[in-house]
Design a protein around this motif. Structure first.
Motif, PDB file in Angstrom:
ATOM      1  N   LYS A  16      -3.843  -7.253 -19.103  1.00 29.85           N
ATOM      2  CA  LYS A  16      -3.766  -6.558 -17.973  1.00 29.85           C
ATOM      3  C   LYS A  16      -2.882  -7.814 -16.821  1.00 29.85           C
ATOM      4  CE  LYS A  16      -6.803  -5.436 -14.067  1.00 29.85           C
ATOM      5  NZ  LYS A  16      -6.337  -4.143 -13.966  1.00 29.85           N
ATOM      6  N   PRO A  41      -1.830  -8.615 -13.318  1.00 25.85           N
ATOM      7  CA  PRO A  41      -2.490  -8.595 -11.847  1.00 25.85           C
ATOM      8  C   PRO A  41      -1.909  -7.853 -10.949  1.00 25.85           C
ATOM      9  CG  PRO A  41      -1.407 -10.731 -12.271  1.00 25.85           C
ATOM     10  CD  PRO A  41      -1.213 -10.055 -13.573  1.00 25.85           C
ATOM     11  N   SER A  42      -2.630  -7.440  -9.861  1.00 23.80           N
ATOM     12  CA  SER A  42      -2.023  -6.560  -8.807  1.00 23.80           C
ATOM     13  C   SER A  42      -1.359  -7.664  -7.679  1.00 23.80           C
ATOM     14  CB  SER A  42      -2.962  -5.933  -7.809  1.00 23.80           C
ATOM     15  OG  SER A  42      -3.677  -5.065  -8.650  1.00 23.80           O
ATOM     16  N   ARG A  90       0.787   1.674  -7.272  1.00 22.72           N
ATOM     17  CA  ARG A  90      -0.061   0.540  -7.753  1.00 22.72           C
ATOM     18  C   ARG A  90      -1.275   0.965  -8.610  1.00 22.72           C
ATOM     19  NH1 ARG A  90       0.829  -1.525  -2.530  1.00 22.72           N
ATOM     20  NH2 ARG A  90       2.376  -3.238  -2.210  1.00 22.72           N
ATOM     21  N   ASP A  91      -1.614   0.351  -9.656  1.00 23.62           N
ATOM     22  CA  ASP A  91      -2.657   0.647 -10.350  1.00 23.62           C
ATOM     23  C   ASP A  91      -2.968   1.961 -10.533  1.00 23.62           C
ATOM     24  OD1 ASP A  91      -3.392  -2.238 -10.562  1.00 23.62           O
ATOM     25  OD2 ASP A  91      -3.802  -2.247  -8.379  1.00 23.62           O
ATOM     26  N   THR A  92      -2.432   2.653 -11.248  1.00 21.60           N
ATOM     27  CA  THR A  92      -2.393   4.183 -11.559  1.00 21.60           C
ATOM     28  C   THR A  92      -2.492   4.050 -13.147  1.00 21.60           C
ATOM     29  OG1 THR A  92      -1.657   6.182 -10.917  1.00 21.60           O
ATOM     30  CG2 THR A  92      -0.138   4.474 -11.731  1.00 21.60           C
ATOM     31  N   GLU A  93      -3.059   5.375 -13.478  1.00 24.00           N
ATOM     32  CA  GLU A  93      -3.376   5.819 -14.919  1.00 24.00           C
ATOM     33  C   GLU A  93      -2.432   6.821 -15.413  1.00 24.00           C
ATOM     34  OE1 GLU A  93      -6.899   5.692 -17.357  1.00 24.00           O
ATOM     35  OE2 GLU A  93      -6.623   7.747 -16.694  1.00 24.00           O
ATOM     36  N   GLU A 131      -2.750  -2.398 -20.849  1.00 19.40           N
ATOM     37  CA  GLU A 131      -4.226  -1.862 -21.288  1.00 19.40           C
ATOM     38  C   GLU A 131      -3.832  -0.302 -21.583  1.00 19.40           C
ATOM     39  OE1 GLU A 131      -7.073  -2.318 -18.298  1.00 19.40           O
ATOM     40  OE2 GLU A 131      -7.490  -4.532 -19.318  1.00 19.40           O
ATOM     41  N   GLN A 141      -2.491   2.215 -18.390  1.00 23.29           N
ATOM     42  CA  GLN A 141      -2.700   1.742 -16.995  1.00 23.29           C
ATOM     43  C   GLN A 141      -1.464   1.010 -16.541  1.00 23.29           C
ATOM     44  OE1 GLN A 141      -5.681   2.008 -15.590  1.00 23.29           O
ATOM     45  NE2 GLN A 141      -5.940   3.053 -17.715  1.00 23.29           N
ATOM     46  N   PRO A 176       0.396  -0.879 -13.749  1.00 26.17           N
ATOM     47  CA  PRO A 176       0.086  -1.710 -12.498  1.00 26.17           C
ATOM     48  C   PRO A 176       1.058  -1.561 -11.438  1.00 26.17           C
ATOM     49  CG  PRO A 176       1.032  -3.056 -14.303  1.00 26.17           C
ATOM     50  CD  PRO A 176       1.143  -1.662 -14.795  1.00 26.17           C
ATOM     51  N   TYR A 177       2.252  -1.091 -11.525  1.00 25.89           N
ATOM     52  CA  TYR A 177       3.275  -1.328 -10.475  1.00 25.89           C
ATOM     53  C   TYR A 177       4.567  -0.475 -10.750  1.00 25.89           C
ATOM     54  CZ  TYR A 177       6.138  -3.681  -6.831  1.00 25.89           C
ATOM     55  OH  TYR A 177       6.646  -3.905  -5.724  1.00 25.89           O
TER      56      TYR A 177
END
Length: 602
Positions: free
Chosen positions: A30, A32-33, A545-548, A577, A588, A590-591
């Motif tokens: 994972k 980090p943001s 940010r932080d989308t699927e 992930e 996942q 992240p950015y």
């Protein structure tokens, strides 16, 4: 232009993001943001580059790492190096380094890549004190026995009285973008007599068509400097252009191209206040071919060019030969190119402007497919990908593609819009096409290459290093059009599309035996789909940010999912992930700033 405060915010977030993660274990899944402000890039590692633009299998690569300590305290630690073959990482020996606050130091080391041909590699340098990453910088290596497989084409257009150091500075700078071929634009004396002087007594100085001084020693000096870095030198000329006094030099009106059936008005390209307008000849006329190619042979006898770059002027409407027969220019180029290749014994390129004559180029001996595009025919981002796809299809995926597309064309002065340039490059590179844009004057904003109306900011120049590193390092997945495929899916919280429309994340990609590749281009903040950005209004990217990402992949096994982006840590690949169930792969993300590439290893 991007607002200064927004630029600073994006920079802080990116720096925090990449520096936080660089201290994590490689196996950590994972990312980090983005978080609080941390020391940014370029505070210690000022530059990291190779000694050549490209390498042949078995060649040694020499790296230079320039350290300039702006961290306000002494650095005493290690520089850790690694190379990546797509997702596979291999460590290289680290170097000890000590640099006083405000001090400078240069480190050098060498590496011999695997001997496999046509491979790109990412090479990373991390400055560490203990477990803390102080700074990082990446570069790339292209191992290719022939430039035409993965061309990265640039230009030269100023050939005044330059010294060796000035020439070296230009070539060294372009080499750091891994440019492996340069077009010598308007270097010649006259289009219908390109060599100034004779083979036996070539001139030392002459003027080009715009009355600018050209020095033989500068042309020769550039060619020598390019060859020292495995870069190709391309001799530029128009396929069918002659000066107004062409009859005095032995050319004939009977070879001309006319606007009427009675040879009263010769087709021409007016150029006021220059040495001459250009009067057009029939490129399919055997006598014109004999005439011009004999004079190009004189050029190659004196100057060690590798390539004959043949230009055209696009669609000319109805045109006729001297006898009044209509000439279909788009199908007349092939015969000229065949004769050029056979008689000159050099590499050949053709510019079929806006695709007019692209079929002839695809079926010719041209090294790769080069095309200048204009928004009258190709106004939107989707059209850039369409041009790349079409060119690959015309050559049955056998020839690479480079596109000349001029950003901020109508902007009178100032700097290029960083957002516009990066988005256009993202679309082209993700589509597997090179972009003719970088050269001795900086970057092209018009078809007249010496035009210097727009400057490249330091920020854009640095960002483009990351983009060209990325394009080189990942060439084996980016530039294989036979693997193209569409993907179906959705992106949580955002509009996901397939057509390059404004207000969406544009998704396309490829698949081969080893990887499924997904390209994500961020057009969420765009209010129009025009790539050229004539209004200089291309908006700041709406950061994701932080989308699927939910992707329909069918019955495949997945070993790992990796994110790589020129906008994140210089293209360093990071694991993501994911979950796979009933043919739906959920990833996942992240950015996303401008462009993310997802590599799904099967």
């Amino acid at each position: 232009m991007m607002r200064k405060e927004t630029k600073r915010t994006v920079g802080i977030l990116l720096c925090a993001f990449l520096l936080c993660f660089s201290g994590c274990a490689a196996k950590e899944a994972k990312l980090p943001s983005p978080g609080a402000e941390l020391p940014g890039q370029d505070r210690l590692i000022a530059d990291f580059y190779t000694d050549k633009s490209a390498y042949r299998p078995g060649d040694e690569v020499r790296f230079t790492l320039e350290l300039k300590n702006e961290t306000q305290e002494e650095f005493k630690g290690k520089i850790e190096f690694a190379w990546y073959d797509l997702t596979q990482k291999t460590e290289l020996p680290a170097l000890e380094a000590q640099v006083d606050a405000g001090g400078e130091k240069t480190l050098e080391f060498s590496w011999t890549p695997p001997e496999e041909d046509y491979r790109g590699y990412l090479v990373t340098a991390l400055a560490r004190t203990g477990k803390e990453t102080v700074d990082r910088r990446n570069t790339a290596v292209d191992v290719s026995s022939d430039w035409s497989r993965y061309p990265r084409y640039g230009y030269l257009c100023e050939f005044g009285d330059l010294g060796e150091e000035e020439i070296e500075a230009v070539v060294s700078r372009l080499s750091r973008y891994h440019i492996n071929g340069l077009q010598f634009y308007d270097w010649q004396d006259e289009h219908d007599k390109p060599l100034a002087g004779t083979r036996e007594e070539p001139a030392e100085k002459w003027q080009d068509i715009a009355k600018r001084d050209v020095y033989a020693k500068t042309v020769s000096g550039y060619i020598e400097a390019l060859h020292a870095r495995n870069m190709m030198a391309a001799n530029y000329n128009l396929m069918f252009g002659a000066y107004e006094d062409y009859e005095e030099k032995g050319a004939k009106k009977e070879w001309g191209l006319y606007q009427d059936e009675h040879h009263e008005v010769q087709d021409n390209h007016p150029l006021p206040n220059w040495e001459s307008s250009l009067y057009l000849m029939d490129p399919s006329n055997p006598e014109w071919q004999d005439y011009l190619l004999a004079r190009e042979a004189d050029v190659f006898a004196v100057y060690d060019f590798d390539v004959f770059h043949v230009d055209t002027l696009g669609y000319r409407g109805y045109v006729y030969d001297y006898e009044g027969e209509e000439v279909e220019l788009s199908t007349s180029y092939g015969g000229f190119l065949q004769q050029a290749g056979e008689r000159l014994g050099k590499r050949i390129l053709l510019n079929p402007v806006n695709g007019y004559g692209a079929m002839d180029a695809a079926q010719s001996c041209a090294d790769f497919l080069y095309e200048e595009v204009w928004p009258g025919s190709y106004p939107e981002y989707a059209h850039l990908k369409q041009v790349a796809d079409t060119n690959y299809d015309l050559s049955q995926n056998q020839k690479a593609c480079v596109i000349a597309a001029y950003l901020n064309y109508e902007v009178a002065e100032g700097e290029f819009n960083t957002n516009a340039v990066k988005l256009a490059d993202a679309v082209l590179f993700a589509s597997g096409a090179g972009h003719l844009e970088l050269g001795d004057t900086g970057m092209l904003s018009s078809e007249y290459f010496p035009n210097r109306k727009l400057a490249v900011s330091e920020e854009l120049a640095r960002d483009l290093r990351d983009y060209y590193d990325f394009f080189t390092a990942y060439e084996t997945v980016l530039r294989h059009p036979e693997d193209r495929r569409e993907w179906n899916g959705s992106l949580s919280g955002y509009q996901l599309g397939k057509d390059g429309e404004p207000g969406e994340v544009w998704m396309f990609g490829s698949e081969n035996e080893r990887f499924c590749t997904v390209q994500l281009i961020n057009l969420l903040s765009r209010t129009d789909a025009g790539w050229r950005d004539d209004g200089n209004t291309c908006e700041d990217p709406l950061l994701v940010r932080d989308t699927e990402l939910s992707l329909e992949v069918g019955e495949i096994t997945v070993k790992q999912v990796v994110l790589a982006s020129p906008d994140i840590a210089g293209g360093t690949p990071y694991p993501l992930e994911y979950s796979l169930e009933n043919g739906i792969l959920k990833i996942q993300i992240p950015y996303l700033a401008y462009w993310d590439m997802i590599l799904i290893e099967k």
